[in-house]
Design a protein around this motif. Structure first.
Motif, PDB file in Angstrom:
ATOM      1  N   HIS A  46       0.801  -1.225   0.000  1.00 30.81           N
ATOM      2  CA  HIS A  46       0.000   0.000   0.000  1.00 30.81           C
ATOM      3  C   HIS A  46       0.834   1.276   0.000  1.00 30.81           C
ATOM      4  N   LEU A  50      -0.369   4.209   3.999  1.00 27.67           N
ATOM      5  CA  LEU A  50      -1.202   3.341   4.830  1.00 27.67           C
ATOM      6  C   LEU A  50      -1.149   3.748   6.298  1.00 27.67           C
ATOM      7  N   HIS A 163      -8.500   1.727   6.942  1.00 31.44           N
ATOM      8  CA  HIS A 163      -8.333   0.541   6.095  1.00 31.44           C
ATOM      9  C   HIS A 163      -8.022  -0.669   6.988  1.00 31.44           C
TER      10      HIS A 163
END
Length: 288
Positions: A46, A50, A163
């Motif tokens: 990511h 992230l 996330h």
């Protein structure tokens, strides 16, 4: 969810194997350390973005509670028969239901409260307070379940904006820092096979956590919850062949009651959520 449950069972077994040499608190540190190593590929996937979040204080608070849960849970795994320790950990959803009412303002009706009460009856059957074979370690296992319930509520809150991979990576990294002070007073460098067990504990735990979050994202909780209890037969089998532990009648009965109440709670939550989903779909179709 099946793979997640099996891997969590493997993690529990490696914790017990490592405890032949290491203290439970030190095993918790190494589980966090190697779990973080196994989670690092998420950062490569990511990118550094992230880790961007405006909820660092909440993460720290959540991880402080999580460390208490981890230390208590590992202590229980080391000092209780594996089947009993895992069965008591299934009390977590009962505490989640209570916490959801207190902290998230969720409405819980009579049927779910009845299921929660029956679940705690199962807990009492396993713990058997006042019995000759009562162990104080079972209360530590319940502490772990209660703290884990609080952590589950915090994950539910974080997942609204964060996330799932970020939650796993940030949480695991903070666990490394927060678990170290508890490990230092009982520190002993692992020798021989102990290194393998703590590395596997970290790997199994992190991969199982990732699979668990993916499963809940893809499927309904009511369908997946029964699969999560596959951890119990895994530890029963390994407990018998590796540690000569047999599942006693009271633990089996209590576990069945707790599992049944949890499945009912998940089923009710799913049924209550479906009208909301249906209404939103109808509204969307009307608008389009």
């Amino acid at each position: 969810m099946t793979a997640s449950a099996v891997l969590f069972g493997f993690m529990t077994v490696t914790i017990r194997l490592a405890s032949k040499q290491l203290h439970a608190f030190e095993i918790a540190f190494f589980r966090s350390l190697f779990g973080f190593v196994f989670a690092l590929p998420l950062l490569l996937r990511h990118g550094p973005g992230l880790l961007r979040t405006d909820k660092w204080r909440f993460y720290v608070l959540r991880c402080c509670i999580g460390i208490v849960s981890m230390f208590a849970g590992f202590w229980a795994v080391v000092h209780l028969p594996l089947a009993q320790a895992i069965s008591l950990s299934y009390a977590t959803p009962l505490f989640v239901t209570i916490g959801a009412v207190l902290f998230l303002g969720e409405v819980v009706r009579l049927r779910r409260w009845t299921a929660v009460l029956l679940g705690f009856v199962g807990v009492i059957v396993i713990v058997r307070p006042g019995a000759a074979d009562f162990s104080g370690a079972s209360l530590i296992a319940l502490l772990a379940a209660a703290m884990s319930g609080t952590v589950a509520i915090s994950i539910k809150y974080l997942s609204r904006t964060e996330h799932p991979d970020a939650i796993v990576l940030i949480t695991t990294g903070l666990w490394v820092l927060l678990s170290l002070p508890g490990a230092i007073p009982v520190w002993e460098w692992p020798q021989g096979w102990a290194w393998l067990w703590v590395v596997l504990a970290g790997g199994f735990g992190t991969i199982a956590h990732l699979l668990w979050t993916r499963a809940l994202k893809l499927g309904e909780v009511s369908a997946l919850t029964p699969l999560s209890f596959l951890q119990l037969p895994v530890v029963i089998v390994f407990g018998y062949f590796l540690f000569a532990e047999k599942l006693d009648l009271w633990t089996g009965v209590g576990a069945a009651v707790i599992v049944g109440s949890n499945i009912y709670i998940a089923h009710r939550e799913a049924r209550l959520a479906r009208p909301v989903v249906t209404d939103s779909r109808v509204a969307g179709e009307t608008a389009s």
